[in-house]
Design a protein around this motif. Structure first.
Motif, PDB file in Angstrom:
ATOM      1  N   LYS A  33      42.049 -47.114  25.921  1.00  0.00           N
ATOM      2  CA  LYS A  33      41.029 -46.376  26.832  1.00  0.00           C
ATOM      3  C   LYS A  33      41.595 -46.508  28.265  1.00  0.00           C
ATOM      4  CE  LYS A  33      37.463 -50.066  26.623  1.00  0.00           C
ATOM      5  NZ  LYS A  33      38.433 -50.968  26.021  1.00  0.00           N
ATOM      6  N   THR A  34      41.897 -47.835  28.673  1.00  0.00           N
ATOM      7  CA  THR A  34      42.277 -47.958  30.033  1.00  0.00           C
ATOM      8  C   THR A  34      43.533 -47.396  30.414  1.00  0.00           C
ATOM      9  OG1 THR A  34      41.069 -49.989  30.260  1.00  0.00           O
ATOM     10  CG2 THR A  34      42.923 -49.835  31.931  1.00  0.00           C
ATOM     11  N   LEU A  61      43.006 -44.070  31.266  1.00  0.00           N
ATOM     12  CA  LEU A  61      42.548 -43.752  32.410  1.00  0.00           C
ATOM     13  C   LEU A  61      43.667 -43.974  33.569  1.00  0.00           C
ATOM     14  CD1 LEU A  61      39.349 -43.641  33.823  1.00  0.00           C
ATOM     15  CD2 LEU A  61      40.127 -46.043  34.602  1.00  0.00           C
ATOM     16  N   ARG A  62      44.690 -44.699  33.368  1.00  0.00           N
ATOM     17  CA  ARG A  62      45.488 -44.947  34.345  1.00  0.00           C
ATOM     18  C   ARG A  62      46.669 -43.767  34.274  1.00  0.00           C
ATOM     19  NH1 ARG A  62      46.376 -50.336  35.873  1.00  0.00           N
ATOM     20  NH2 ARG A  62      48.709 -50.185  35.959  1.00  0.00           N
ATOM     21  N   PHE A 117      37.626 -50.000  40.121  1.00  0.00           N
ATOM     22  CA  PHE A 117      38.237 -50.821  39.317  1.00  0.00           C
ATOM     23  C   PHE A 117      37.052 -51.723  38.910  1.00  0.00           C
ATOM     24  CE2 PHE A 117      41.965 -49.384  41.568  1.00  0.00           C
ATOM     25  CZ  PHE A 117      42.783 -48.956  40.689  1.00  0.00           C
ATOM     26  N   GLN A 118      37.445 -52.704  37.768  1.00  0.00           N
ATOM     27  CA  GLN A 118      36.672 -53.764  37.204  1.00  0.00           C
ATOM     28  C   GLN A 118      36.236 -54.665  38.430  1.00  0.00           C
ATOM     29  OE1 GLN A 118      37.869 -55.207  33.537  1.00  0.00           O
ATOM     30  NE2 GLN A 118      36.186 -56.661  33.354  1.00  0.00           N
ATOM     31  N   LEU A 157      37.476 -41.965  38.564  1.00  0.00           N
ATOM     32  CA  LEU A 157      37.797 -42.505  37.393  1.00  0.00           C
ATOM     33  C   LEU A 157      37.229 -44.254  37.459  1.00  0.00           C
ATOM     34  CD1 LEU A 157      41.440 -41.394  37.316  1.00  0.00           C
ATOM     35  CD2 LEU A 157      39.518 -40.621  36.015  1.00  0.00           C
ATOM     36  N   ASP A 164      37.019 -47.785  35.805  1.00  0.00           N
ATOM     37  CA  ASP A 164      37.054 -48.883  34.842  1.00  0.00           C
ATOM     38  C   ASP A 164      36.344 -50.031  34.683  1.00  0.00           C
ATOM     39  OD1 ASP A 164      38.452 -50.203  32.941  1.00  0.00           O
ATOM     40  OD2 ASP A 164      40.446 -50.558  34.009  1.00  0.00           O
ATOM     41  N   GLU A 165      35.499 -50.076  33.526  1.00  0.00           N
ATOM     42  CA  GLU A 165      34.327 -51.175  33.334  1.00  0.00           C
ATOM     43  C   GLU A 165      33.772 -51.641  34.542  1.00  0.00           C
ATOM     44  OE1 GLU A 165      33.840 -52.480  30.552  1.00  0.00           O
ATOM     45  OE2 GLU A 165      35.830 -52.398  29.461  1.00  0.00           O
ATOM     46  N   VAL A 207      35.480 -45.946  31.771  1.00  0.00           N
ATOM     47  CA  VAL A 207      36.014 -46.536  30.603  1.00  0.00           C
ATOM     48  C   VAL A 207      35.021 -47.793  30.435  1.00  0.00           C
ATOM     49  CG1 VAL A 207      37.728 -48.480  30.087  1.00  0.00           C
ATOM     50  CG2 VAL A 207      38.397 -46.276  30.887  1.00  0.00           C
ATOM     51  N   THR A 208      34.538 -48.037  29.095  1.00  0.00           N
ATOM     52  CA  THR A 208      33.648 -49.107  28.857  1.00  0.00           C
ATOM     53  C   THR A 208      33.884 -49.525  27.284  1.00  0.00           C
ATOM     54  OG1 THR A 208      31.225 -49.644  28.604  1.00  0.00           O
ATOM     55  CG2 THR A 208      32.045 -47.397  28.192  1.00  0.00           C
TER      56      THR A 208
END
Length: 371
Positions: free
Chosen positions: A62-63, A66-67, A105-106, A178, A180-181, A212-213
């Motif tokens: 998933k990440t 996204l990237r 980002f996370q 986008l 990411d977590e 993304v999760t």
């Protein structure tokens, strides 16, 4: 307002300005890192303005997907299109700064030596300093942090830092956002509130959003659509209701909820099990199946008389108070392992009570035993 914000409320925030959302098309996307296959032939279209969650365990791809959308990675196979224009394939590559993409980002990736205002201004390189400062302040107002422009990241709580990261991502008015977590660093007390407010901002700006999760509840709560990935491939793709009530296989069902399970066999168009008969039409006669019931799919009944118990006979082994619900461990006649039930307020059962158990149809799932 300060106390409210520190306690997780966003207070009075500004109205987000609209952006022009973009559609994303992933065509046969493949990605390898050495011998490891991260993505294997992924095909996916995301509508302009749609909020989509990429859901899966660590290492599901998933990440990486996204990237690739962000332009941080270039796929080894297939192509990515943004509004039907190729952004990445084996011959073409549009850099991140040319894609109208906002990234969150996370770890928030805030610069510790820059003020909150300067952090949000960082990506507004195409504007004059005066215009960039104006846009940054508008973005901070949208997330309820307009009074924090002169502070530095270490002076803010985790929830406030998350909002700064969101403000920085939306300040350039991206066509695609986008994430990411984005909420994994928040404690449970703040997470739901911050998620809801973040989603409100996303809806206001109208950008296409990919989140993304690894948290199924988060995906169900925030998404128009969920894309469930496993080992670099899409397992199921659909609305939250569809993935929850109609999981494509046993693995997908277990991803969204804990299950009680019992083996059965199809006879006369029904799954015959030690705890009862379950109607189904999708299996062959004499086929071995696995009947699964979600914890909140059990309904518990008190004994009515000495000779009759409503539902399948059982006995309470343990009661666990979890606040809003009670978790019961139950011994059922005919099987040598316990079932579990989550029951809301109302009737309370005690250790040792003889009870009857019935099963709610919509929370009962049947899969092929060898699936």
């Amino acid at each position: 307002m300060k106390n409210a914000i520190e306690n997780g409320h966003w207070g009075s925030r500004g109205t987000a300005g609209a952006t022009i959302a973009a559609g994303l098309t992933f065509e046969n996307i493949g990605m390898t890192f050495g011998d490891k296959v991260a993505l294997d032939g992924v095909d996916l279209y995301i509508e302009p303005g749609e909020v989509v969650s990429l859901l899966g365990q660590s290492g599901s791809g998933k990440t990486t997907l996204l990237r690739i959308a962000a332009g941080i990675e270039r796929p080894t196979q297939g192509r990515l299109l943004i509004n039907d224009i190729v952004a990445s394939d084996t011959h073409t590559f549009t850099p991140p700064e040319k894609r109208s993409v906002g990234l969150m980002f996370q770890d928030y990736a805030l610069f510790p030596h820059l003020s909150i205002l300067q952090n949000v201004m960082f990506g507004l390189n195409d504007l004059s300093k005066q215009d960039a400062e104006c846009e940054a302040k508008v973005a901070l107002q949208r997330v309820g942090l307009e009074d924090y422009v002169e502070k530095f990241p270490h002076m803010l709580s985790g929830g406030q830092q998350q909002r700064v990261a969101l403000a920085r991502a939306i300040a350039p008015r991206p066509s695609v956002l986008l994430m990411d977590e984005p909420f994994s660093g928040l404690d449970n007390r703040l997470r739901d509130r911050v998620r809801d407010e973040t989603l409100a901002v996303i809806r206001e700006i109208g950008a296409t959003c990919i989140i993304v999760t690894h948290d199924p509840e988060e995906a169900l709560r925030m998404s128009d659509r969920i894309v469930l990935l496993r080992d670099g491939q899409i397992v199921q793709n659909g609305g939250p209701d569809d993935l929850y009530y109609n999981p494509v296989d046993y693995w997908a069902a277990r991803f969204f909820s804990e299950l009680n399970e019992v083996d059965g066999v199809i006879q006369g168009g029904k799954a015959q099990t030690p705890i009862g008969t379950f109607t189904t039409e999708q299996f062959d006669e004499e086929q071995d199946v696995r009947v699964c019931v979600r914890h909140h799919g059990l309904k518990m009944h008190h004994e009515i008389s000495e000779d009759y118990v409503a539902g399948h006979p059982g006995r309470i082994l343990r009661r666990m108070f979890l606040g809003e619900v009670e978790l019961y461990e139950i011994a059922l006649k005919g099987i040598d392992y316990p079932f579990f039930a989550r029951i809301g307020g109302g009737k309370i059962f005690a250790h040792g009570d003889n009870i009857g158990v019935s099963f709610r149809k919509k929370h009962t799932l049947i899969f092929a035993k060898d699936g």
